[in-house]
Design an enzyme around this catalytic site. Structure first.
Site, PDB file in Angstrom:
ATOM      1  CG  HIS A  73      -0.505   0.074   2.520  1.00  0.00           C
ATOM      2  ND1 HIS A  73      -0.194   1.288   3.123  1.00  0.00           N
ATOM      3  CD2 HIS A  73      -0.238  -0.875   3.434  1.00  0.00           C
ATOM      4  CE1 HIS A  73       0.231   1.037   4.361  1.00  0.00           C
ATOM      5  NE2 HIS A  73       0.219  -0.259   4.573  1.00  0.00           N
ATOM      6  CD  GLU A 115      -3.293  -1.282   5.416  1.00  0.00           C
ATOM      7  OE1 GLU A 115      -3.463  -2.313   6.075  1.00  0.00           O
ATOM      8  OE2 GLU A 115      -2.777  -0.264   5.904  1.00  0.00           O
ATOM      9  CG  ASP A 128       1.002  -3.682   4.985  1.00  0.00           C
ATOM     10  OD1 ASP A 128       1.861  -2.877   5.408  1.00  0.00           O
ATOM     11  OD2 ASP A 128      -0.212  -3.588   5.266  1.00  0.00           O
TER      12      ASP A 128
END
Lengths: 429, 429
Positions: free
Chosen positions: B249, B293, B321
């Protein structure tokens, strides 16, 4: 004013309990503030509850510096804020701030060798790095950029100065600390940015050497106020006029709670004297909690001036002011005739892992003022490897103190203070 | 808009160079801000310079939350400020703040079991602690206090809520993160204090359970704005309609520079696809940099909605992530028929120290939305032991990334993506 009702127990946890009480109940205590005054009341009350024979305060005048807001932003195309803190004593900026291009130097020396053409109308950035070691020895090599950077930058026409924090951690805290101006040199604003922000700024400058910074700070110097040294004594049982002075400083910077700098020292020396009372030491043990150490040893200078006539009766002085790391060496600053005694004393420290050091001790920042006037000193040298990770930052809080290491400090101070208070040796330089 | 002129080299340092460029040139990029827009332009330009075949952006609507000032002070006799940050999405307080006594709970569960009499008109303080482990597994146990605390506290009549940061470091940073309100329950301000400040506050409450806190925050929810997912492709040489989606993200919280969360992921997946281009992968590799996100997978939901009809052609999806720690396990979320293929793939990861994991992978926060719609996934599990030391704090900066560990991530992503892009196996659940 303070809320804790019961007095603390006279045991080996006392140093920790004192620094806990000071940091929780008083917290940050910048000299001259309302919190500084609360810390004085706190100290007097603790001394009294711990059973000291005499407790008093000694006022002194000081210039009060008031921190305001601080903001530092990088202009387009980066458009970012950097973590910044005003250096103690710095003037503010105009309300709209100062916006200018930047000129970077790696050291203060590089700045002093620069030309007016390079610096004029710019914001100077000193990007000095601080290496770690057990003695914190590199601090002295780097701190000049903080103390004298503004003067050197102003001489070359700079509008402001920012320095990379004089700190050894890559945590994103800016380190404050005292800076100085010089008569006849323009007073320009001075601030520190955190180590990661200094790295960030140098990367930005590598991409765009023309980038513009904007600094806004609203510090004030409202004028002269009164602060205090707080003093307490265990009267000597045999030679009450001979003073063994053990000390720390009560004030702290305003961003952390002053746990390592110097709540730990306050706890250690208060506990040392309180625990020795029951042993009826022969000489008088005087605990001095100096005020406004951070502003430039202001309380210590006041103490030395006020007690000038009695310094001959100060048979010894020492200060704890290097955090809460384990003591690893016993350094002295005494006459040659006392070194045999000192070596015998060090033997008693050996089980704590403490070696004999050189006879070049300062005694500690505040006590160095007394040593300059002939008072013999010693320094129980603490492991300062991590000290400058926390020193002068918001991160100087109670949780950074290892209770076991603090207890080892107390044990060492008990031995040193006991031996000196019960001896008749002349330590004089 | 961006200043770096030359394109980055296609080598194994590329992931690091990309996260360096993103954090230095763009910095913090809270969804909906001007910096978010700059990050979109940055990403498009990098994709183009790296030679991707297609580059585009996909807009989506989002509620924009604007952070204001936050101050939290303890009233007399303590008179101290605590380090505080607003939780994302929180309303502000009235201009003069909210002053009230405090009621402390150790967990969200304790709060939900409390009575209105205990909580009404107070500020709730949840003092939950976060333990460390390689999977960051305790985060899920504690983060409920952040996400749902305000609703539970408001149901019992609280005026505001503060939580101990959902973080594992004793550095004095407050951790932000998204919180939620519920229709029909009063919206009360929600903030987090640092771990040392939570310890400090609990010590104060032990001394004086009646103490008063004052909270001031000036957050805004100005309304709906547009943000973007940025997407780029390396067109498959043999089966271009089959999409292997790798992702991270692009947005970050606003206090650090979003290096670990999720600049590292952005660097890893952009570099993976860029380096594989020269190998002419058989399937199309699509890199998706999701927007917003942090606000609740907003970009991922928009992607899933927009591409609903084409998800059958998404043969695989995965997201990076979880910082920049070394990959230690390969988890899958695939059909049983694909597990033999997955085990062969894992053997190629063995030299990097990566073991085979269970078939329960989510694929990553954003990608979990795609998995819920039938897209097969895998997770290259990263060592997250220290992740929550930095996550969502001002301390999430480039210097926290170990370039060697980041390179190991890139190597792992190259192997996984190459094997899947060149295979014909059906991974479907």
């Amino acid at each position: 004013m303070n809320v804790q009702a019961e007095s603390l127990k006279l045991d080996k946890d006392l140093a920790y309990k004192l620094v806990e009480s000071l940091t929780v109940e008083v917290g940050p205590r910048l000299a001259g503030t309302e919190a500084d005054m609360r810390s004085v009341v706190w100290a007097e009350r603790q001394f009294q509850q711990l059973g000291f024979d005499k407790v008093w305060r000694e006022p002194f005048d000081m210039l009060y510096w008031e921190r305001g807001q601080a903001n530092l932003t990088v202009a387009a195309p980066f458009n970012q804020s950097l973590v910044v803190t005003a250096l103690g004593g710095s003037v503010g900026t105009p309300f709209d701030g100062i916006s200018s291009q930047v000129v970077m130097f790696n050291t203060l020396e590089e700045l002093t060798q620069a030309s007016t053409a390079d610096v004029k109308d710019r914001i100077v950035f000193i990007n000095h790095a601080l290496e770690k070691d057990i003695r914190g020895g590199f601090y002295g090599q780097v701190v000049g950029g903080r103390a004298r950077g503004a003067v050197e930058a102003a001489k070359l026409g700079a509008k402001a100065i920012i320095i990379r924090s004089v700190g050894s951690s890559n945590n994103r805290f800016a380190h404050t600390g005292q800076m100085r101006y010089e008569e006849g040199v323009e007073r320009i604003p001075a601030a520190a940015i955190s180590v990661p922000d200094a790295q960030q700024l140098s990367k930005m400058l590598a991409i765009n050497p023309e980038l513009t910074l904007s600094l806004q700070m609203s510090n004030n110097l409202p004028g002269t106020v009164t602060s205090h040294n707080v003093i307490a004594e265990i009267t000597g049982s045999k030679r009450p006029d001979e003073i063994v002075l053990i000390s720390a400083h009560l004030d702290s910077w305003d961003e952390g709670t002053g746990a390592l700098d110097d709540g730990a020292g306050v706890g250690i020396v208060m506990a040392t004297a309180a625990l020795l009372k029951q042993e009826k030491p022969e000489r008088t043990i005087r605990v001095v909690l100096f005020g406004n150490e951070e502003g430039g040893l202001i309380g210590a200078r006041a103490y030395a001036a006020r007690h000038h006539q009695q310094l001959a009766k100060h048979v010894f002085a020492s200060e704890s002011d290097f955090g809460a790391g384990r003591v690893w060496r016993f350094d002295t600053g005494m006459g040659e005739q006392a070194l045999g005694f000192a070596r015998e004393l060090q033997k008693k420290l050996t089980p704590l892992g403490i070696a004999m050091g050189p006879n070049t001790a300062s005694g500690g920042p505040d006590v160095s003022i007394l040593k300059a006037q002939g008072v013999p000193v010693a320094s129980l040298m603490q492991d300062g490897t991590d000290y400058f990770d926390y020193h002068h930052t918001p991160n100087d809080t109670l949780d950074k103190i290892d209770p076991t290491a603090l207890k080892q400090n107390l044990e060492a101070w008990l031995i040193m203070t006991r031996e000196i208070a019960n001896s008749q040796v002349n330590l004089r330089l």
